[in-house]
Design a protein around this motif. Sequence first.
Motif, PDB file in Angstrom:
ATOM      1  N   ALA A  64       4.526 -29.247  13.086  1.00  0.00           N
ATOM      2  CA  ALA A  64       5.036 -29.054  14.439  1.00  0.00           C
ATOM      3  C   ALA A  64       4.394 -27.843  15.108  1.00  0.00           C
ATOM      4  O   ALA A  64       4.308 -27.779  16.336  1.00  0.00           O
ATOM      5  N   LEU A  65       3.971 -26.878  14.305  1.00  0.00           N
ATOM      6  CA  LEU A  65       3.231 -25.721  14.787  1.00  0.00           C
ATOM      7  C   LEU A  65       1.975 -25.549  13.938  1.00  0.00           C
ATOM      8  O   LEU A  65       1.914 -26.026  12.794  1.00  0.00           O
ATOM      9  N   GLU A  66       1.024 -24.824  14.489  1.00  0.00           N
ATOM     10  CA  GLU A  66      -0.236 -24.579  13.790  1.00  0.00           C
ATOM     11  C   GLU A  66      -0.573 -23.102  13.902  1.00  0.00           C
ATOM     12  O   GLU A  66      -0.323 -22.476  14.940  1.00  0.00           O
ATOM     13  N   ARG A  67      -1.127 -22.544  12.832  1.00  0.00           N
ATOM     14  CA  ARG A  67      -1.541 -21.137  12.886  1.00  0.00           C
ATOM     15  C   ARG A  67      -2.687 -20.961  13.864  1.00  0.00           C
ATOM     16  O   ARG A  67      -3.613 -21.774  13.930  1.00  0.00           O
ATOM     17  N   VAL A  68      -2.659 -19.882  14.604  1.00  0.00           N
ATOM     18  CA  VAL A  68      -3.735 -19.490  15.510  1.00  0.00           C
ATOM     19  C   VAL A  68      -4.364 -18.230  14.937  1.00  0.00           C
ATOM     20  O   VAL A  68      -3.654 -17.294  14.557  1.00  0.00           O
ATOM     21  N   LEU A  69      -5.698 -18.197  14.843  1.00  0.00           N
ATOM     22  CA  LEU A  69      -6.399 -17.073  14.218  1.00  0.00           C
ATOM     23  C   LEU A  69      -5.765 -16.729  12.873  1.00  0.00           C
ATOM     24  O   LEU A  69      -5.269 -15.617  12.652  1.00  0.00           O
ATOM     25  N   PRO A  70      -5.765 -17.655  11.924  1.00  0.00           N
ATOM     26  CA  PRO A  70      -5.049 -17.439  10.655  1.00  0.00           C
ATOM     27  C   PRO A  70      -5.575 -16.293   9.812  1.00  0.00           C
ATOM     28  O   PRO A  70      -4.849 -15.784   8.954  1.00  0.00           O
ATOM     29  N   ARG A  71      -6.808 -15.851  10.071  1.00  0.00           N
ATOM     30  CA  ARG A  71      -7.343 -14.714   9.306  1.00  0.00           C
ATOM     31  C   ARG A  71      -7.004 -13.369   9.944  1.00  0.00           C
ATOM     32  O   ARG A  71      -7.332 -12.327   9.399  1.00  0.00           O
ATOM     33  N   ALA A  72      -6.338 -13.431  11.071  1.00  0.00           N
ATOM     34  CA  ALA A  72      -5.927 -12.195  11.753  1.00  0.00           C
ATOM     35  C   ALA A  72      -4.486 -11.866  11.361  1.00  0.00           C
ATOM     36  O   ALA A  72      -3.648 -12.756  11.223  1.00  0.00           O
ATOM     37  N   SER A  73      -4.207 -10.597  11.159  1.00  0.00           N
ATOM     38  CA  SER A  73      -2.851 -10.182  10.804  1.00  0.00           C
ATOM     39  C   SER A  73      -2.299  -9.256  11.874  1.00  0.00           C
ATOM     40  O   SER A  73      -3.022  -8.449  12.460  1.00  0.00           O
ATOM     41  N   LEU A  74      -1.003  -9.388  12.124  1.00  0.00           N
ATOM     42  CA  LEU A  74      -0.273  -8.508  13.027  1.00  0.00           C
ATOM     43  C   LEU A  74       0.467  -7.469  12.196  1.00  0.00           C
ATOM     44  O   LEU A  74       0.704  -7.684  10.998  1.00  0.00           O
ATOM     45  N   PRO A  75       0.866  -6.344  12.781  1.00  0.00           N
ATOM     46  CA  PRO A  75       1.558  -5.302  12.001  1.00  0.00           C
ATOM     47  C   PRO A  75       2.831  -5.831  11.353  1.00  0.00           C
ATOM     48  O   PRO A  75       3.624  -6.538  11.978  1.00  0.00           O
ATOM     49  N   ARG A  76       2.999  -5.475  10.103  1.00  0.00           N
ATOM     50  CA  ARG A  76       4.209  -5.837   9.368  1.00  0.00           C
ATOM     51  C   ARG A  76       5.254  -4.736   9.500  1.00  0.00           C
ATOM     52  O   ARG A  76       4.925  -3.581   9.741  1.00  0.00           O
ATOM     53  N   ARG A  77       6.491  -5.130   9.320  1.00  0.00           N
ATOM     54  CA  ARG A  77       7.589  -4.169   9.260  1.00  0.00           C
ATOM     55  C   ARG A  77       8.419  -4.457   8.021  1.00  0.00           C
ATOM     56  O   ARG A  77       8.435  -5.594   7.531  1.00  0.00           O
ATOM     57  N   THR A  78       9.076  -3.443   7.533  1.00  0.00           N
ATOM     58  CA  THR A  78       9.866  -3.590   6.312  1.00  0.00           C
ATOM     59  C   THR A  78      11.312  -3.915   6.659  1.00  0.00           C
ATOM     60  O   THR A  78      11.857  -3.386   7.621  1.00  0.00           O
ATOM     61  N   VAL A  79      11.913  -4.778   5.858  1.00  0.00           N
ATOM     62  CA  VAL A  79      13.316  -5.140   6.035  1.00  0.00           C
ATOM     63  C   VAL A  79      14.130  -4.448   4.946  1.00  0.00           C
ATOM     64  O   VAL A  79      13.828  -4.588   3.756  1.00  0.00           O
ATOM     65  N   HIS A  80      15.129  -3.664   5.344  1.00  0.00           N
ATOM     66  CA  HIS A  80      16.003  -2.963   4.405  1.00  0.00           C
ATOM     67  C   HIS A  80      17.455  -3.349   4.653  1.00  0.00           C
ATOM     68  O   HIS A  80      17.834  -3.691   5.780  1.00  0.00           O
ATOM     69  N   VAL A  81      18.247  -3.255   3.615  1.00  0.00           N
ATOM     70  CA  VAL A  81      19.697  -3.254   3.774  1.00  0.00           C
ATOM     71  C   VAL A  81      20.144  -1.823   3.550  1.00  0.00           C
ATOM     72  O   VAL A  81      19.731  -1.169   2.591  1.00  0.00           O
ATOM     73  N   VAL A  82      20.956  -1.290   4.467  1.00  0.00           N
ATOM     74  CA  VAL A  82      21.341   0.117   4.418  1.00  0.00           C
ATOM     75  C   VAL A  82      22.848   0.258   4.498  1.00  0.00           C
ATOM     76  O   VAL A  82      23.547  -0.563   5.105  1.00  0.00           O
ATOM     77  N   HIS A  83      23.350   1.311   3.859  1.00  0.00           N
ATOM     78  CA  HIS A  83      24.776   1.639   3.947  1.00  0.00           C
ATOM     79  C   HIS A  83      24.941   3.135   3.754  1.00  0.00           C
ATOM     80  O   HIS A  83      23.995   3.836   3.377  1.00  0.00           O
ATOM     81  N   ALA A  84      26.131   3.630   4.018  1.00  0.00           N
ATOM     82  CA  ALA A  84      26.375   5.059   3.922  1.00  0.00           C
ATOM     83  C   ALA A  84      26.139   5.554   2.507  1.00  0.00           C
ATOM     84  O   ALA A  84      26.405   4.842   1.525  1.00  0.00           O
ATOM     85  N   SER A  85      25.644   6.782   2.397  1.00  0.00           N
ATOM     86  CA  SER A  85      25.386   7.355   1.083  1.00  0.00           C
ATOM     87  C   SER A  85      26.690   7.815   0.448  1.00  0.00           C
ATOM     88  O   SER A  85      27.702   7.992   1.102  1.00  0.00           O
ATOM     89  N   GLY A  86      26.636   8.010  -0.822  1.00  0.00           N
ATOM     90  CA  GLY A  86      27.808   8.434  -1.582  1.00  0.00           C
ATOM     91  C   GLY A  86      27.598   8.085  -3.033  1.00  0.00           C
ATOM     92  O   GLY A  86      26.744   7.275  -3.377  1.00  0.00           O
ATOM     93  N   ARG A  87      28.362   8.687  -3.878  1.00  0.00           N
ATOM     94  CA  ARG A  87      28.179   8.431  -5.315  1.00  0.00           C
ATOM     95  C   ARG A  87      28.526   6.995  -5.681  1.00  0.00           C
ATOM     96  O   ARG A  87      27.959   6.421  -6.588  1.00  0.00           O
ATOM     97  N   ALA A  88      29.459   6.390  -4.964  1.00  0.00           N
ATOM     98  CA  ALA A  88      29.847   5.025  -5.284  1.00  0.00           C
ATOM     99  C   ALA A  88      30.133   4.274  -3.992  1.00  0.00           C
ATOM    100  O   ALA A  88      31.084   4.594  -3.279  1.00  0.00           O
TER     101      ALA A  88
END
Length: 315
Positions: A262-286
């Motif tokens: 249904a879709l096709e890659r355009v310029l498949p050898r070109a890469s766009l900037p990546r970003r990191t996905v994190h899960v975050v929560h408040a710090s603490g010992r537990a």
Amino acid sequence: MERPAEPHDDDTLFAMSILVRALAEGSLAAAARSLHLTPSAVSKRLARLEQQLGVPLLRRTTRSLAPTPAGARYAEHAERILADVDRAAREARGEHREIRGVLRVSAPTLLGQELLAPALPTLLERHPALSIDLVLVDRYVDLVAERVDVAIRIAPSLRSSGLVARKLGVYEPVLVASPRWLASVEPIREPRDLEARRCLDLAHSLDRGRWTLTVGGRAQVVRPRIALLSTQLGALHRAALAGAGVAALPVYLVARDLERGALERVLPRASLPRRTVHVVHASGRAAPAKVRAFVDLVVEELGPALVPAARPRGR
């Protein structure tokens, strides 16, 4: 014969936790504060770990802290090991049967709709006394001010914030368009061709109207001809499927469309900037049991979907 595993003690696990926290916080001083240790104790323990392993794990400067390639690999393994140890302890205490209350979760809209929401029934089945308040917004969420227990964040890197962060994977956009539309226009052979083709862009993107594409290790900035702006990636996705033009969309959203044609890659050898996905929560010992249960779930369910796109071989 397979080499037996090297023995590890609680001190090794503690050193792993220091390394993971230091990378999440962005500095040894911030990690020391969140762990209630002195900076010298943190520095000495990491130095001892590097000596034990025989490789440097961190690059330290006066202003930044970054992992070496060996340090990045070790930290990823350490995160999984620490999570497994924590999970084993909780299950031994029977905590997995006692989780209850309301868990307030924040996530970006599209990721929340496409990846997170389908995974949540698993958490609810595991913990019938738990309720979830899911907040989907495309802006920075202050966990304390907005009374959010845990959040998923997409960013090039996390600033030191006093939060505990666990990496889930990478958010990688790829250029796509409908095959029907591509057949109706001149071929797109190089990044600058995008300046004369219809393109779709996100209205609130920091890179709106300026796409950085890297081909063969060389980065170049192009100014695509933006024919459609939207505040929602989902709308751009639907428009791309309908033949509106070229869109930069996350791999997890378009993977099935690419498989079925249904879709096709355009310029498949070109890469766009990546970003990191994190899960975050408040710090603490537990962290609360309900937060730990959520973190376990998203590592298990979302991690496999947040992987880099395959690159074509050759030039």
